[in-house]
Design a protein around this motif. Structure first.
Motif, PDB file in Angstrom:
ATOM      1  N   PRO A  55       0.835  -1.212   0.000  1.00 48.58           N
ATOM      2  CA  PRO A  55       0.000   0.000   0.000  1.00 48.58           C
ATOM      3  C   PRO A  55       0.862   1.251   0.000  1.00 48.58           C
ATOM      4  CG  PRO A  55      -0.111  -1.131   2.117  1.00 48.58           C
ATOM      5  CD  PRO A  55       0.694  -1.997   1.227  1.00 48.58           C
ATOM      6  N   GLU A  56       0.337   2.313  -0.613  1.00 46.54           N
ATOM      7  CA  GLU A  56       1.072   3.584  -0.659  1.00 46.54           C
ATOM      8  C   GLU A  56       1.052   4.259   0.711  1.00 46.54           C
ATOM      9  OE1 GLU A  56       2.791   5.061  -3.121  1.00 46.54           O
ATOM     10  OE2 GLU A  56       2.486   3.265  -4.357  1.00 46.54           O
ATOM     11  N   LYS A  57      -0.125   4.167   1.365  1.00 44.55           N
ATOM     12  CA  LYS A  57      -0.271   4.850   2.664  1.00 44.55           C
ATOM     13  C   LYS A  57      -0.530   3.816   3.739  1.00 44.55           C
ATOM     14  CE  LYS A  57      -2.052   9.238   1.036  1.00 44.55           C
ATOM     15  NZ  LYS A  57      -3.012   9.201  -0.054  1.00 44.55           N
ATOM     16  N   PRO A  58      -0.034   4.041   4.965  1.00 43.20           N
ATOM     17  CA  PRO A  58      -0.269   3.049   6.018  1.00 43.20           C
ATOM     18  C   PRO A  58      -1.734   2.994   6.424  1.00 43.20           C
ATOM     19  CG  PRO A  58       1.019   4.919   6.834  1.00 43.20           C
ATOM     20  CD  PRO A  58       0.782   5.166   5.398  1.00 43.20           C
ATOM     21  N   SER A  59      -2.301   1.778   6.420  1.00 41.01           N
ATOM     22  CA  SER A  59      -3.680   1.665   6.899  1.00 41.01           C
ATOM     23  C   SER A  59      -3.738   0.795   8.157  1.00 41.01           C
ATOM     24  CB  SER A  59      -4.588   1.121   5.798  1.00 41.01           C
ATOM     25  OG  SER A  59      -3.883   0.302   4.939  1.00 41.01           O
ATOM     26  N   PHE A  60      -2.689   0.026   8.414  1.00 38.80           N
ATOM     27  CA  PHE A  60      -2.638  -0.794   9.627  1.00 38.80           C
ATOM     28  C   PHE A  60      -1.322  -0.518  10.348  1.00 38.80           C
ATOM     29  CE2 PHE A  60      -5.048  -3.127   6.453  1.00 38.80           C
ATOM     30  CZ  PHE A  60      -6.227  -3.388   7.139  1.00 38.80           C
ATOM     31  N   GLU A  61      -1.382  -0.438  11.654  1.00 43.03           N
ATOM     32  CA  GLU A  61      -0.152  -0.249  12.427  1.00 43.03           C
ATOM     33  C   GLU A  61       0.082  -1.527  13.230  1.00 43.03           C
ATOM     34  OE1 GLU A  61       3.209   1.359  13.196  1.00 43.03           O
ATOM     35  OE2 GLU A  61       1.799   2.376  11.864  1.00 43.03           O
TER      36      GLU A  61
ATOM     37  N   VAL B  74      -0.167  -7.868  11.750  1.00 37.02           N
ATOM     38  CA  VAL B  74      -0.564  -7.363  10.426  1.00 37.02           C
ATOM     39  C   VAL B  74       0.180  -8.130   9.325  1.00 37.02           C
ATOM     40  CG1 VAL B  74      -0.659  -5.329   8.932  1.00 37.02           C
ATOM     41  CG2 VAL B  74      -0.894  -5.064  11.401  1.00 37.02           C
TER      42      VAL B  74
ATOM     43  N   GLN C 172       0.350  -5.936   3.855  1.00 35.94           N
ATOM     44  CA  GLN C 172      -0.503  -4.765   4.087  1.00 35.94           C
ATOM     45  C   GLN C 172       0.273  -3.610   4.714  1.00 35.94           C
ATOM     46  OE1 GLN C 172      -3.197  -4.475   2.798  1.00 35.94           O
ATOM     47  NE2 GLN C 172      -4.297  -6.413   2.668  1.00 35.94           N
TER      48      GLN C 172
ATOM     49  N   THR D 142       3.231  -0.657   4.411  1.00 33.00           N
ATOM     50  CA  THR D 142       3.922   0.100   3.356  1.00 33.00           C
ATOM     51  C   THR D 142       5.398  -0.320   3.384  1.00 33.00           C
ATOM     52  OG1 THR D 142       4.525   1.899   4.822  1.00 33.00           O
ATOM     53  CG2 THR D 142       2.431   2.121   3.676  1.00 33.00           C
TER      54      THR D 142
ATOM     55  N   GLN E  37       6.957   1.188   6.418  1.00 30.03           N
ATOM     56  CA  GLN E  37       6.621   0.503   7.684  1.00 30.03           C
ATOM     57  C   GLN E  37       7.452  -0.761   7.845  1.00 30.03           C
ATOM     58  OE1 GLN E  37       2.306   0.224   7.034  1.00 30.03           O
ATOM     59  NE2 GLN E  37       2.019   1.071   9.088  1.00 30.03           N
TER      60      GLN E  37
END
Ligand code: ADP
Length: 593
Positions: free
Chosen positions: A335-341, A408, A412, A414, A417
């Motif tokens: 993914p380009e932007k973080p959606s899960f930490e 995670v 999923q 980046t 990350q």
């Protein structure tokens, strides 16, 4: 969102000119302007011709006045001045923006390569990728800065002249236009013939680059085994293959090029014949025929002169197709932007199956490495231990199942990350051709000198670095050739200490170091691994013994799992056997030294 759906679809190569624009992104706009200006310049070059025709026409009809002559002179002077101004602007744009645009295209391609799965990169030959960045892009540079503007320039003047011809005698003008249209399919055929050969040539050039690289990088081994002749002969073979295709290109291109020019020039006798026919039939007069004969050369001249650029146009097309092949390779999804930490730093394999090709290497592997603990992976060579590390760091992705960090799926996260969570310490240390400082700060380029030195101290590297001729500013060779094995390892550990990621993947060095180096490397590792989630492909007995959890891998499956105390009690078990073997090897080494 499905992981598959995010991959780019459709072919990248969609014809030479369209692919150029695609590759150059927003920079392509300036190049289009350069080409439009070149076209305009060619049209301006046609203006004096048009006014010459105008004057001749008045002469023919006996209506020429001094004001006609003055107008024609004035317009011609202005047109010539404008033509040169536009030409200057066009060249400036073409050269300056052309180099920027190709530079950007190189960066786009490199960016794409960085996003490819490692497996895809490794399966394409290094020479091929190198050749794309050197030969192919150089060819594209000449293609967009010289050949394409020349192509559009060559069209402008004939169009202008034919337009003027239509004003004087539409029937004769139509015969000139038709002679050009008739040459079109022949040109198209010649074009295809040449492009096919140009593509073969570019592939062979790439192959020879690969052989040369292989020869240079493997020269030590080749010399040690006295196989330099054999390696050289492979390169020689590649060079002969290039010579063969070059000969074929010349032999095929020469007659085809001459044929192309003949076809275009055939327009001249056709126009003469048609003009004569018109004149004998009383449909035209002598002066019109004379004007046409003068003008017809202005039509065919620029097109025939295009032959000079023909080779660059076709080689450029082949180079663009080769770049398109690289751009068509599927990127690894992230993914380009973080959606899960990630929550915490546990590392988990959930029913993971994987093969580099159709042969499975890991089968249904499940494990949990708790945050802050050390997991040692042991097993025979080829069992799949390093592969497990490859899947955590996403050098490859599992065929089935999921690898998670902090709960995670790694797919999923980046790239940033993942990079922040993981440090990989490889068995074979690679040092870049840069200073010791830059090599240590590789994972965190903006670190302060204090941070870099603290990391080096923790990695037991500070002292030997200080003793180097320029200390931290000493340049280390590509591959770290001028440092010892243990020193290289300590620099790579300092690099990892500085990066300070919560998960460390370590492929423990198998190569035996001398006792002092061995002890310092181990002390350095203790500093690196303290408090981290460590997954180590372990070879040393102390590392294995002190691990919180040991995974015994055999033929792609986890056969045993537990602490050293538990596993060693299972007599006849795989671990028990491995332990005895390792101990014997260790005793043998101690005895031998
Ligand atoms: P180990 O670390 O236990 O020695 P690896 O994980 O390196 O074993 O390798 C497991 C199997 O996968 C071996 O059969 C090896 O030949 C194969 N393998 C490893 N790397 C690759 C690769 N890049 N491409 C194809 N096969 C590979």
């Amino acid at each position: 969102m499905s992981l598959e759906a995010a991959r780019p679809t459709g072919r990248f190569y969609v014809g030479a000119v369209a692919t150029s624009w695609r590759l150059m992104g927003s920079r392509g706009r300036e190049l289009k302007l350069a080409i439009a200006l070149r076209f305009l310049q060619a049209m301006c070059a046609g203006i004096p011709v048009v006014f010459l025709v105008w004057v001749l026409d008045h002469l023919r009809t006996g209506t020429l006045t001094p004001s006609h002559a003055w107008i024609a002179t004035g317009v011609t002077v202005v047109a010539v001045a404008v033509q040169f101004a536009v030409w200057y602007a066009s060249n400036r744009y073409a050269w300056i923006s052309g180099y920027y645009a190709v530079g950007e295209a190189r960066a786009t391609t490199l960016n794409h390569i960085q996003r490819l799965p490692l497996g895809t990169i490794r399966s394409s030959s290094t020479g091929d990728v190198t050749a794309t960045f050197s030969n192919d892009f150089e060819t594209v540079e000449r293609y967009v800065t010289e050949a394409v503007p020349a192509l559009f320039g060559a069209i402008g003047l004939p169009l202008m002249v034919i337009a003027a011809m239509f004003v004087i005698d539409p029937a004769l003008a139509a015969s000139v236009a038709l002679s050009l249209v008739a040459a079109g399919p022949v040109f198209f055929w010649i074009n295809n013939q040449f492009k096919t050969l140009a593509l073969v040539r570019a592939d062979r050039m790439a192959d020879s680059s690969g052989r040369m690289l292989e020869y240079v990088t493997g020269i030590t081994v080749a010399r040690a085994f006295n196989r330099t002749d054999d390696r050289m002969s492979r390169y020689g073979h590649a060079v002969r293959a290039i010579r063969e295709i070059n000969n074929r290109l010349v032999l095929r291109l020469l007659p085809l090029g001459i044929m192309g020019m003949c076809i275009v020039q055939l327009g001249v006798p056709v126009v003469i014949a048609f003009a004569a026919y018109q004149w004998f039939g009383g449909a035209t007069d002598v002066s019109t025929v004379l004007i046409f004969l003068v003008l017809v050369l202005r039509v065919y001249g620029p097109i025939v002169a295009l032959v000079d650029h023909f080779e660059t146009l076709r080689l450029g097309d082949a180079a663009l197709e080769r770049i398109g092949r690289v751009m068509d390779l599927d990127e690894q999804y992230a993914p380009e932007k973080p959606s899960f930490e990630p929550q915490g730093h546990d590392v988990e394999f959930d029913q993971v199956t994987f093969g580099y090709d159709s042969t499975p290497v890991l089968m249904d592997v499940s494990l949990v490495a708790k945050a802050g603990t050390t997991t040692a992976i042991v097993g025979a060579s080829g069992a799949g231990k390093s592969t497990m590390l490859n899947l955590i760091s996403r050098f490859w992705d599992p065929t089935e199942g999921v690898v998670r960090i902090g709960g995670v799926d790694v797919r999923q996260l980046t790239h940033q990350q993942l990079f922040e969570h993981i440090t990989v310490v490889f068995q074979d240390v690679y040092l870049f051709r840069a200073t010791v400082r830059e090599n240590i700060a590789f994972g965190r380029p903006h670190s302060t000198n204090e941070e870099i030195e603290a990391a080096a101290r923790a990695a037991q590297a500070h002292e030997f670095i200080e003793a180097l001729p320029l200390g931290y500013e000493t340049l280390v060779g590509e591959g770290g050739a001028n440092l010892s094995g243990g020193e290289r390892q300590r620099i790579s550990i300092a690099r990892a200490v500085l990066k300070n990621s919560p998960v460390v993947l370590l492929d423990e060095p198998t190569s035996s170091l001398d006792a002092l180096n061995d002890r310092t490397v181990r002390t350095a590792l203790v500093a690196l691994l303290h408090g981290k989630t460590v997954i180590v492909v372990a070879h040393r007995l102390p590392t294995i013994q002190s691990a919180d959890q040991i995974l015994v891998v055999d033929a792609g499956r986890i056969e045993q799992q537990g602490s050293h105390e538990t596993l060693i009690r299972e007599e006849g078990g795989l671990y028990h056997q491995l332990w005895l073997d390792r101990q014997r090897a260790f005793d043998w080494r101690i005895g031998a030294s």
